[in-house]
Design a protein around this motif. Structure first.
Motif, PDB file in Angstrom:
ATOM      1  N   ALA A 136       0.867  -1.180   0.000  1.00 23.96           N
ATOM      2  CA  ALA A 136       0.000   0.000   0.000  1.00 23.96           C
ATOM      3  C   ALA A 136       0.899   1.224   0.000  1.00 23.96           C
ATOM      4  O   ALA A 136       1.693   1.413   0.935  1.00 23.96           O
ATOM      5  CB  ALA A 136      -0.906  -0.008   1.219  1.00 23.96           C
ATOM      6  N   LEU A 137       0.796   2.047  -1.043  1.00 25.86           N
ATOM      7  CA  LEU A 137       1.705   3.175  -1.218  1.00 25.86           C
ATOM      8  C   LEU A 137       0.933   4.438  -1.568  1.00 25.86           C
ATOM      9  O   LEU A 137      -0.103   4.376  -2.239  1.00 25.86           O
ATOM     10  CB  LEU A 137       2.704   2.888  -2.349  1.00 25.86           C
ATOM     11  N   ASP A 138       1.445   5.586  -1.133  1.00 23.78           N
ATOM     12  CA  ASP A 138       0.873   6.831  -1.626  1.00 23.78           C
ATOM     13  C   ASP A 138       1.264   6.985  -3.094  1.00 23.78           C
ATOM     14  O   ASP A 138       2.186   6.310  -3.588  1.00 23.78           O
ATOM     15  CB  ASP A 138       1.339   8.021  -0.789  1.00 23.78           C
ATOM     16  N   ILE A 139       0.560   7.861  -3.795  1.00 27.26           N
ATOM     17  CA  ILE A 139       0.739   7.963  -5.243  1.00 27.26           C
ATOM     18  C   ILE A 139       2.184   8.298  -5.613  1.00 27.26           C
ATOM     19  O   ILE A 139       2.758   7.725  -6.543  1.00 27.26           O
ATOM     20  CB  ILE A 139      -0.216   9.005  -5.847  1.00 27.26           C
ATOM     21  N   GLY A 140       2.797   9.202  -4.873  1.00 27.71           N
ATOM     22  CA  GLY A 140       4.177   9.570  -5.162  1.00 27.71           C
ATOM     23  C   GLY A 140       5.129   8.401  -5.006  1.00 27.71           C
ATOM     24  O   GLY A 140       6.012   8.183  -5.844  1.00 27.71           O
ATOM     25  N   SER A 141       4.956   7.619  -3.942  1.00 31.08           N
ATOM     26  CA  SER A 141       5.823   6.457  -3.719  1.00 31.08           C
ATOM     27  C   SER A 141       5.582   5.384  -4.769  1.00 31.08           C
ATOM     28  O   SER A 141       6.521   4.722  -5.221  1.00 31.08           O
ATOM     29  CB  SER A 141       5.583   5.881  -2.322  1.00 31.08           C
ATOM     30  N   ALA A 142       4.326   5.206  -5.171  1.00 34.54           N
ATOM     31  CA  ALA A 142       4.008   4.223  -6.210  1.00 34.54           C
ATOM     32  C   ALA A 142       4.628   4.624  -7.542  1.00 34.54           C
ATOM     33  O   ALA A 142       5.175   3.783  -8.273  1.00 34.54           O
ATOM     34  CB  ALA A 142       2.500   4.078  -6.351  1.00 34.54           C
ATOM     35  N   THR A 143       4.570   5.906  -7.850  1.00 36.49           N
ATOM     36  CA  THR A 143       5.182   6.415  -9.076  1.00 36.49           C
ATOM     37  C   THR A 143       6.686   6.164  -9.080  1.00 36.49           C
ATOM     38  O   THR A 143       7.261   5.706 -10.079  1.00 36.49           O
ATOM     39  CB  THR A 143       4.899   7.924  -9.217  1.00 36.49           C
ATOM     40  N   ALA A 144       7.331   6.442  -7.943  1.00 34.98           N
ATOM     41  CA  ALA A 144       8.770   6.225  -7.836  1.00 34.98           C
ATOM     42  C   ALA A 144       9.116   4.746  -7.945  1.00 34.98           C
ATOM     43  O   ALA A 144      10.125   4.371  -8.565  1.00 34.98           O
ATOM     44  CB  ALA A 144       9.281   6.795  -6.514  1.00 34.98           C
ATOM     45  N   ARG A 145       8.279   3.881  -7.362  1.00 34.17           N
ATOM     46  CA  ARG A 145       8.542   2.441  -7.424  1.00 34.17           C
ATOM     47  C   ARG A 145       8.456   1.933  -8.867  1.00 34.17           C
ATOM     48  O   ARG A 145       9.281   1.131  -9.295  1.00 34.17           O
ATOM     49  CB  ARG A 145       7.539   1.700  -6.549  1.00 34.17           C
ATOM     50  N   LEU A 146       7.459   2.402  -9.599  1.00 32.65           N
ATOM     51  CA  LEU A 146       7.333   1.996 -10.998  1.00 32.65           C
ATOM     52  C   LEU A 146       8.548   2.429 -11.810  1.00 32.65           C
ATOM     53  O   LEU A 146       9.093   1.657 -12.599  1.00 32.65           O
ATOM     54  CB  LEU A 146       6.062   2.590 -11.608  1.00 32.65           C
ATOM     55  N   ALA A 147       8.953   3.674 -11.620  1.00 29.27           N
ATOM     56  CA  ALA A 147      10.113   4.185 -12.357  1.00 29.27           C
ATOM     57  C   ALA A 147      11.376   3.403 -12.014  1.00 29.27           C
ATOM     58  O   ALA A 147      12.222   3.152 -12.876  1.00 29.27           O
ATOM     59  CB  ALA A 147      10.303   5.668 -12.041  1.00 29.27           C
ATOM     60  N   GLU A 148      11.482   2.986 -10.767  1.00 26.80           N
ATOM     61  CA  GLU A 148      12.649   2.220 -10.323  1.00 26.80           C
ATOM     62  C   GLU A 148      12.688   0.826 -10.945  1.00 26.80           C
ATOM     63  O   GLU A 148      13.752   0.337 -11.341  1.00 26.80           O
ATOM     64  CB  GLU A 148      12.610   2.096  -8.800  1.00 26.80           C
ATOM     65  N   LEU A 149      11.519   0.186 -11.058  1.00 23.60           N
ATOM     66  CA  LEU A 149      11.470  -1.200 -11.513  1.00 23.60           C
ATOM     67  C   LEU A 149      11.424  -1.346 -13.028  1.00 23.60           C
ATOM     68  O   LEU A 149      11.821  -2.379 -13.563  1.00 23.60           O
ATOM     69  CB  LEU A 149      10.259  -1.907 -10.896  1.00 23.60           C
ATOM     70  N   TYR A 150      10.919  -0.333 -13.720  1.00 23.23           N
ATOM     71  CA  TYR A 150      10.742  -0.429 -15.170  1.00 23.23           C
ATOM     72  C   TYR A 150      12.086  -0.306 -15.881  1.00 23.23           C
ATOM     73  O   TYR A 150      12.842   0.633 -15.647  1.00 23.23           O
ATOM     74  CB  TYR A 150       9.794   0.663 -15.646  1.00 23.23           C
ATOM     75  N   SER A 151      12.372  -1.268 -16.767  1.00 22.26           N
ATOM     76  CA  SER A 151      13.645  -1.247 -17.484  1.00 22.26           C
ATOM     77  C   SER A 151      13.455  -1.171 -18.998  1.00 22.26           C
ATOM     78  O   SER A 151      14.392  -1.415 -19.760  1.00 22.26           O
ATOM     79  CB  SER A 151      14.468  -2.502 -17.132  1.00 22.26           C
ATOM     80  N   GLY A 152      12.247  -0.843 -19.432  1.00 22.10           N
ATOM     81  CA  GLY A 152      11.982  -0.689 -20.859  1.00 22.10           C
ATOM     82  C   GLY A 152      11.132  -1.805 -21.421  1.00 22.10           C
ATOM     83  O   GLY A 152      10.911  -2.818 -20.764  1.00 22.10           O
ATOM     84  N   GLY A 153      10.654  -1.621 -22.624  1.00 24.72           N
ATOM     85  CA  GLY A 153       9.821  -2.620 -23.287  1.00 24.72           C
ATOM     86  C   GLY A 153       8.341  -2.370 -23.060  1.00 24.72           C
ATOM     87  O   GLY A 153       7.943  -1.403 -22.404  1.00 24.72           O
ATOM     88  N   PRO A 154       7.484  -3.245 -23.606  1.00 26.46           N
ATOM     89  CA  PRO A 154       6.042  -3.083 -23.455  1.00 26.46           C
ATOM     90  C   PRO A 154       5.644  -3.075 -21.976  1.00 26.46           C
ATOM     91  O   PRO A 154       6.194  -3.836 -21.168  1.00 26.46           O
ATOM     92  CB  PRO A 154       5.473  -4.318 -24.167  1.00 26.46           C
ATOM     93  N   ALA A 155       4.706  -2.205 -21.646  1.00 31.54           N
ATOM     94  CA  ALA A 155       4.256  -2.089 -20.260  1.00 31.54           C
ATOM     95  C   ALA A 155       2.745  -1.973 -20.227  1.00 31.54           C
ATOM     96  O   ALA A 155       2.117  -1.415 -21.126  1.00 31.54           O
ATOM     97  CB  ALA A 155       4.895  -0.878 -19.582  1.00 31.54           C
ATOM     98  N   THR A 156       2.158  -2.512 -19.169  1.00 34.25           N
ATOM     99  CA  THR A 156       0.704  -2.476 -18.997  1.00 34.25           C
ATOM    100  C   THR A 156       0.380  -2.098 -17.564  1.00 34.25           C
ATOM    101  O   THR A 156       0.980  -2.621 -16.619  1.00 34.25           O
ATOM    102  CB  THR A 156       0.073  -3.848 -19.305  1.00 34.25           C
ATOM    103  N   LEU A 157      -0.565  -1.180 -17.405  1.00 37.13           N
ATOM    104  CA  LEU A 157      -1.129  -0.838 -16.094  1.00 37.13           C
ATOM    105  C   LEU A 157      -2.532  -1.421 -16.044  1.00 37.13           C
ATOM    106  O   LEU A 157      -3.331  -1.204 -16.955  1.00 37.13           O
ATOM    107  CB  LEU A 157      -1.193   0.677 -15.899  1.00 37.13           C
TER     108      LEU A 157
END
Length: 214
Positions: A136-157
């Motif tokens: 459970a994350l606030d929006i800012g922390s969730a945004t940062a987590r996604l940016a940290e984990l994403y390494s490129g390529g197709p992505a789906t939310l």
């Protein structure tokens, strides 16, 4: 293997029966309350539609959260009781994993549920492998987590929280699924080893409630 899945975590009562991965019957009925009254009759209807009796089942699957505190307890209670009566395993599946599997997407998939109060429930997968535990994350922390984990390529939310994270990943597809596919839940459970204990609820935060005034 014949698996019956039960999901009452989100805004529906959902049941499916699969046999060796093939869907015999499935249904999701949208509702925000009334799961307790509906889930047992719905399971009986879906089993009958699939042409099987409960005694023919090999495994029960149930979502354990995150989601509605009341809803997930209803599904867990029913699934565990049925599994115990039949003497078969009951496998817990978290609702974020279920949503990711329901998307049908490969590659990088972020499952997000709107947790209200400026938060999302989030879990991220790549090729079906979890890159983080559900949180459970606030929006800012969730945004940062996604940016940290994403390494490129197709992505789906995927999920009701997808719109809150829209724009974080370039060109990501967005699927605003409110509920998981019960057949996807059953397939996830069929692929798991037999559990060594009964499923437990997955609570990512305490219930939002206030004590009555003295």
């Amino acid at each position: 293997m014949r698996v019956l899945s039960v999901d009452t975590c989100l805004a529906a009562s959902s049941v499916a029966v699969i046999e060796d991965g093939r869907v015999l019957a499935a249904r999701s009925e949208p509702m925000t309350r009334g799961h307790q009254e509906r889930i047992a009759p719905l399971a009986k209807e879906i089993a009958a539609e699939a042409g099987i009796a409960f005694a023919d089942l090999d495994r029960i699957a149930v979502t354990v959260g995150p989601g509605s505190f009341t809803g997930l307890r209803v599904g867990l209670s029913f699934a565990k009781g049925l599994a115990q009566a039949l003497g078969i395993p009951c496998v817990g599946i978290n609702s974020l994993e279920a949503l990711a599997a329901s998307s049908g997407a490969s590659g990088f998939v972020a499952a997000a549920l709107d947790a209200k109060m400026g938060q999302v429930y989030l879990q991220v997968f790549d090729g079906g492998t979890a890159l983080m535990a559900p949180d459970a994350l606030d929006i800012g922390s969730a945004t940062a987590r996604l940016a940290e984990l994403y390494s490129g390529g197709p992505a789906t939310l995927v999920g009701t929280g997808a719109t809150l994270l829209d724009g974080v990943l370039p060109d990501a597809a967005r699927l605003d699924l409110a509920v998981a596919d019960p057949a996807a839940i059953a397939r996830l459970a069929a692929a798991r080893p037999a559990p060594t204990h009964s499923p437990r609820p997955l609570y990512l935060r305490a219930p939002y409630a206030t004590m009555p005034a003295a």
